[in-house]
Design a protein around this motif. Structure first.
Motif, PDB file in Angstrom:
ATOM      1  N   LEU A 121      48.553  48.518  42.408  1.00 33.40           N
ATOM      2  CA  LEU A 121      49.491  48.418  43.520  1.00 33.40           C
ATOM      3  C   LEU A 121      50.774  49.196  43.214  1.00 33.40           C
ATOM      4  CD1 LEU A 121      49.245  44.569  44.201  1.00 33.40           C
ATOM      5  CD2 LEU A 121      47.795  46.400  45.130  1.00 33.40           C
ATOM      6  N   PRO A 122      51.174  50.136  44.069  1.00 36.81           N
ATOM      7  CA  PRO A 122      52.480  50.775  43.896  1.00 36.81           C
ATOM      8  C   PRO A 122      53.607  49.771  44.140  1.00 36.81           C
ATOM      9  CG  PRO A 122      51.055  52.070  45.358  1.00 36.81           C
ATOM     10  CD  PRO A 122      50.405  50.729  45.183  1.00 36.81           C
ATOM     11  N   LYS A 123      54.715  49.990  43.461  1.00 35.11           N
ATOM     12  CA  LYS A 123      55.891  49.142  43.668  1.00 35.11           C
ATOM     13  C   LYS A 123      56.253  49.109  45.148  1.00 35.11           C
ATOM     14  CE  LYS A 123      60.845  48.977  42.630  1.00 35.11           C
ATOM     15  NZ  LYS A 123      61.956  49.640  41.876  1.00 35.11           N
ATOM     16  N   GLY A 124      56.544  47.900  45.649  1.00 37.57           N
ATOM     17  CA  GLY A 124      56.877  47.715  47.050  1.00 37.57           C
ATOM     18  C   GLY A 124      55.689  47.314  47.899  1.00 37.57           C
ATOM     19  N   SER A 125      54.487  47.279  47.312  1.00 39.92           N
ATOM     20  CA  SER A 125      53.287  46.931  48.073  1.00 39.92           C
ATOM     21  C   SER A 125      53.193  45.432  48.293  1.00 39.92           C
ATOM     22  CB  SER A 125      52.032  47.389  47.329  1.00 39.92           C
ATOM     23  OG  SER A 125      51.987  48.784  47.200  1.00 39.92           O
ATOM     24  N   THR A 126      52.544  45.080  49.400  1.00 42.50           N
ATOM     25  CA  THR A 126      52.065  43.714  49.587  1.00 42.50           C
ATOM     26  C   THR A 126      50.548  43.782  49.639  1.00 42.50           C
ATOM     27  OG1 THR A 126      52.171  43.832  52.009  1.00 42.50           O
ATOM     28  CG2 THR A 126      54.119  43.014  50.850  1.00 42.50           C
ATOM     29  N   ALA A 127      49.886  42.741  49.139  1.00 45.34           N
ATOM     30  CA  ALA A 127      48.429  42.789  49.040  1.00 45.34           C
ATOM     31  C   ALA A 127      47.855  41.386  49.006  1.00 45.34           C
ATOM     32  CB  ALA A 127      48.000  43.554  47.785  1.00 45.34           C
ATOM     33  N   ILE A 128      46.568  41.319  49.303  1.00 46.99           N
ATOM     34  CA  ILE A 128      45.790  40.092  49.164  1.00 46.99           C
ATOM     35  C   ILE A 128      44.807  40.315  48.023  1.00 46.99           C
ATOM     36  CG2 ILE A 128      44.130  38.541  50.262  1.00 46.99           C
ATOM     37  CD1 ILE A 128      45.342  39.455  52.974  1.00 46.99           C
ATOM     38  N   LEU A 129      44.830  39.430  47.028  1.00 49.14           N
ATOM     39  CA  LEU A 129      43.887  39.485  45.916  1.00 49.14           C
ATOM     40  C   LEU A 129      42.861  38.372  46.100  1.00 49.14           C
ATOM     41  CD1 LEU A 129      46.369  39.828  42.892  1.00 49.14           C
ATOM     42  CD2 LEU A 129      45.652  41.578  44.544  1.00 49.14           C
ATOM     43  N   LEU A 130      41.596  38.707  45.994  1.00 52.28           N
ATOM     44  CA  LEU A 130      40.512  37.725  46.053  1.00 52.28           C
ATOM     45  C   LEU A 130      39.808  37.773  44.702  1.00 52.28           C
ATOM     46  CD1 LEU A 130      39.247  38.539  49.647  1.00 52.28           C
ATOM     47  CD2 LEU A 130      40.644  36.590  48.937  1.00 52.28           C
TER      48      LEU A 130
ATOM     49  N   PRO B 242      52.363  50.074  38.060  1.00 50.56           N
ATOM     50  CA  PRO B 242      52.673  49.604  36.708  1.00 50.56           C
ATOM     51  C   PRO B 242      51.614  50.059  35.710  1.00 50.56           C
ATOM     52  CG  PRO B 242      51.859  47.807  38.056  1.00 50.56           C
ATOM     53  CD  PRO B 242      52.033  48.973  38.975  1.00 50.56           C
ATOM     54  N   ALA B 243      52.061  50.396  34.528  1.00 47.22           N
ATOM     55  CA  ALA B 243      51.153  50.750  33.432  1.00 47.22           C
ATOM     56  C   ALA B 243      50.898  49.511  32.590  1.00 47.22           C
ATOM     57  CB  ALA B 243      51.769  51.844  32.578  1.00 47.22           C
ATOM     58  N   PRO B 244      49.735  49.441  31.935  1.00 47.37           N
ATOM     59  CA  PRO B 244      49.465  48.289  31.063  1.00 47.37           C
ATOM     60  C   PRO B 244      50.590  48.091  30.054  1.00 47.37           C
ATOM     61  CG  PRO B 244      47.485  49.600  31.349  1.00 47.37           C
ATOM     62  CD  PRO B 244      48.599  50.387  31.975  1.00 47.37           C
ATOM     63  N   GLY B 245      51.024  46.853  29.925  1.00 48.18           N
ATOM     64  CA  GLY B 245      52.103  46.527  29.005  1.00 48.18           C
ATOM     65  C   GLY B 245      53.451  46.398  29.687  1.00 48.18           C
ATOM     66  N   GLN B 246      53.597  46.956  30.891  1.00 47.88           N
ATOM     67  CA  GLN B 246      54.859  46.820  31.596  1.00 47.88           C
ATOM     68  C   GLN B 246      54.989  45.429  32.202  1.00 47.88           C
ATOM     69  OE1 GLN B 246      54.761  50.558  34.138  1.00 47.88           O
ATOM     70  NE2 GLN B 246      56.870  50.654  33.396  1.00 47.88           N
ATOM     71  N   THR B 247      56.225  45.059  32.495  1.00 48.05           N
ATOM     72  CA  THR B 247      56.495  43.785  33.153  1.00 48.05           C
ATOM     73  C   THR B 247      56.724  44.036  34.635  1.00 48.05           C
ATOM     74  OG1 THR B 247      57.425  42.780  31.162  1.00 48.05           O
ATOM     75  CG2 THR B 247      58.079  41.822  33.268  1.00 48.05           C
ATOM     76  N   VAL B 248      56.120  43.185  35.454  1.00 42.99           N
ATOM     77  CA  VAL B 248      56.269  43.314  36.902  1.00 42.99           C
ATOM     78  C   VAL B 248      56.931  42.062  37.453  1.00 42.99           C
ATOM     79  CG1 VAL B 248      54.286  44.855  37.155  1.00 42.99           C
ATOM     80  CG2 VAL B 248      53.941  42.383  37.299  1.00 42.99           C
ATOM     81  N   SER B 249      57.650  42.234  38.552  1.00 44.54           N
ATOM     82  CA  SER B 249      58.224  41.108  39.293  1.00 44.54           C
ATOM     83  C   SER B 249      57.402  40.936  40.556  1.00 44.54           C
ATOM     84  CB  SER B 249      59.688  41.372  39.644  1.00 44.54           C
ATOM     85  OG  SER B 249      60.479  41.445  38.476  1.00 44.54           O
ATOM     86  N   VAL B 250      56.915  39.700  40.786  1.00 45.32           N
ATOM     87  CA  VAL B 250      55.966  39.463  41.862  1.00 45.32           C
ATOM     88  C   VAL B 250      56.360  38.220  42.648  1.00 45.32           C
ATOM     89  CG1 VAL B 250      53.535  39.080  42.445  1.00 45.32           C
ATOM     90  CG2 VAL B 250      54.125  40.477  40.452  1.00 45.32           C
ATOM     91  N   LEU B 251      56.356  38.349  43.979  1.00 41.18           N
ATOM     92  CA  LEU B 251      56.367  37.195  44.865  1.00 41.18           C
ATOM     93  C   LEU B 251      54.920  36.860  45.188  1.00 41.18           C
ATOM     94  CD1 LEU B 251      59.222  38.275  47.298  1.00 41.18           C
ATOM     95  CD2 LEU B 251      59.334  36.369  45.673  1.00 41.18           C
ATOM     96  N   TYR B 252      54.572  35.602  45.278  1.00 41.95           N
ATOM     97  CA  TYR B 252      53.154  35.269  45.420  1.00 41.95           C
ATOM     98  C   TYR B 252      52.970  33.940  46.141  1.00 41.95           C
ATOM     99  CZ  TYR B 252      54.010  31.743  41.958  1.00 41.95           C
ATOM    100  OH  TYR B 252      54.509  30.643  41.327  1.00 41.95           O
ATOM    101  N   LYS B 253      51.778  33.770  46.655  1.00 44.88           N
ATOM    102  CA  LYS B 253      51.281  32.476  47.126  1.00 44.88           C
ATOM    103  C   LYS B 253      49.814  32.407  46.725  1.00 44.88           C
ATOM    104  CE  LYS B 253      50.209  31.733  51.473  1.00 44.88           C
ATOM    105  NZ  LYS B 253      50.305  31.482  52.937  1.00 44.88           N
ATOM    106  N   GLY B 254      49.427  31.325  46.036  1.00 42.22           N
ATOM    107  CA  GLY B 254      48.054  31.159  45.579  1.00 42.22           C
ATOM    108  C   GLY B 254      47.363  30.046  46.341  1.00 42.22           C
ATOM    109  N   ALA B 255      46.119  30.305  46.776  1.00 49.59           N
ATOM    110  CA  ALA B 255      45.381  29.312  47.551  1.00 49.59           C
ATOM    111  C   ALA B 255      43.899  29.378  47.214  1.00 49.59           C
ATOM    112  CB  ALA B 255      45.577  29.556  49.045  1.00 49.59           C
TER     113      ALA B 255
ATOM    114  N   VAL C 259      50.413  38.628  47.481  1.00 45.02           N
ATOM    115  CA  VAL C 259      51.439  39.067  46.531  1.00 45.02           C
ATOM    116  C   VAL C 259      52.278  40.194  47.102  1.00 45.02           C
ATOM    117  CG1 VAL C 259      50.008  38.411  44.545  1.00 45.02           C
ATOM    118  CG2 VAL C 259      49.904  40.757  45.403  1.00 45.02           C
ATOM    119  N   GLU C 260      53.488  40.294  46.590  1.00 41.60           N
ATOM    120  CA  GLU C 260      54.367  41.443  46.842  1.00 41.60           C
ATOM    121  C   GLU C 260      54.890  41.927  45.500  1.00 41.60           C
ATOM    122  OE1 GLU C 260      58.554  42.752  49.012  1.00 41.60           O
ATOM    123  OE2 GLU C 260      57.671  40.776  49.423  1.00 41.60           O
ATOM    124  N   LEU C 261      54.631  43.192  45.185  1.00 43.03           N
ATOM    125  CA  LEU C 261      55.080  43.757  43.927  1.00 43.03           C
ATOM    126  C   LEU C 261      56.524  44.244  44.119  1.00 43.03           C
ATOM    127  CD1 LEU C 261      54.454  44.514  41.016  1.00 43.03           C
ATOM    128  CD2 LEU C 261      53.467  46.661  41.845  1.00 43.03           C
TER     129      LEU C 261
END
Length: 320
Positions: free
Chosen positions: A279-288, A228-241, A314-316
């Motif tokens: 993150l490329p579209k379709g990625s899953t990742a852990i953000l700390l 995603p480029a700055p300003g774009q909208t992303v759809s994200v699945l997430y869990k925050g802990a 997260v999953e982008l």
């Protein structure tokens, strides 16, 4: 999730943190307005808080001269069991600005505020069911109800200003608070990074990477789509802990649907703005995310304490 990711509002509707210590020995009894508000109002005289004896329970005759202006004040709401519900010093770090309007309803917060003059400090006690109906127009929230049918309001009234003066002063205070928080976040960052790296080692997180600004991330599955480029909208699945494993929010709470958020516009916490564009579209990742790139000294609600490092899984899903 929208509530937690969006920056906390800078305006919201201590005397923990107020430096207010009026009592020597037993506290003075409360006075009472005809509408049932209990109050103690103090004025600082020769360096000591002194109970005002000139307050008229039926109302302040000088209030009419303040109608149309704005009172700058720090507020703290507490339950009948003395638990803090809201503290402007801790949660906003700037005074609340209260428009002073003609008093039409008695027995609510508005009548209490109308008793105050600039420089006053006060403690008010209300029947919770009554004040929530009159001033907040909503049922009594569970945290208040659990403390009994009492709501306490602690006020430090700073100054009365015109609306234009209030806007200028609010902007100045916000800028000062932001500068102070940024400085504190910079001081905490090395300690937060050390904690993140230790957490990654304990949890055997491979290929830990660092985004500009301090957020760390691990791509657990690399997608093949565009980043995603700055300003774009992303759809994200997430869990925050929290790092202790306590989950505070997830897309599962909204039926497993991804959320749509704009990236790079300051509409989400800084850690997301830093890491999601990597993150490329379709990625899953852990953000700390270090505390300064999350909710800093304010925290967020009862589940995210001040200065908390956050983990997001997260999953982008999409880039729009």
């Amino acid at each position: 999730m929208r509530r937690l990711l969006l920056p906390l509002p800078l305006l919201f509707f201590g005397f923990l943190g107020f430096g207010f210590q009026p009592f020597q020995g037993e506290p003075k009894p409360f006075s009472k307005t005809p509408s049932g508000i209990e109050y103690r109002i103090y004025r600082k005289v020769n360096g000591r808080y002194t109970l005002r004896t000139d307050v008229q329970p039926a109302g302040d005759a000088t209030y009419a001269s303040r109608v149309g202006k704005v009172l700058s004040a720090h507020l703290q709401y507490r339950t009948g069991k003395d638990s803090t519900v809201f503290n402007s010093r801790r949660q906003l770090r700037v005074p609340v600005q209260i428009p002073l309007a003609e008093l039409k309803v008695k027995g609510g917060v508005e009548e209490a505020i109308a008793l105050l003059q600039a420089g006053d400090s006060a403690i008010f006690r209300f029947q919770a069911d009554s004040v929530f109906a009159k001033s907040f127009r909503q049922p009594v929230p569970p945290p208040v109800r659990q403390g009994g049918n009492v709501l306490q309001l602690l006020v430090k009234a700073n100054q009365v200003m015109t609306p234009d003066e209030a806007r200028t002063e609010q902007q100045r205070m916000v800028e000062l608070a932001q500068q102070k928080e940024a400085a504190e976040a910079a001081q905490r960052l090395p300690k937060d990074i050390a904690a993140i790296q230790a957490y990654a080692t304990r949890n055997k997180l491979p290929a830990l990477q660092k985004a500009p600004g301090g957020t760390h991330y691990v791509i657990t599955k690399r997608g093949t789509g565009p980043v995603p480029a700055p300003g774009q909208t992303v759809s994200v699945l997430y869990k925050g802990a929290l790092l202790n494993g306590k989950v505070f929010d997830s897309s599962g709470k909204s039926g497993g649907r991804p959320i749509d958020v704009p990236i790079g516009r300051g509409m989400v916490i800084q850690g997301w703005d830093q890491a999601i564009p990597l993150l490329p579209k379709g990625s899953t990742a852990i953000l700390l995310i270090p505390s300064g790139q999350a909710y800093g000294t304010r925290g967020a609600g009862p589940d995210i304490p001040a200065n908390s490092i956050l983990r997001f899984d997260v999953e982008l899903v999409d880039v729009k």
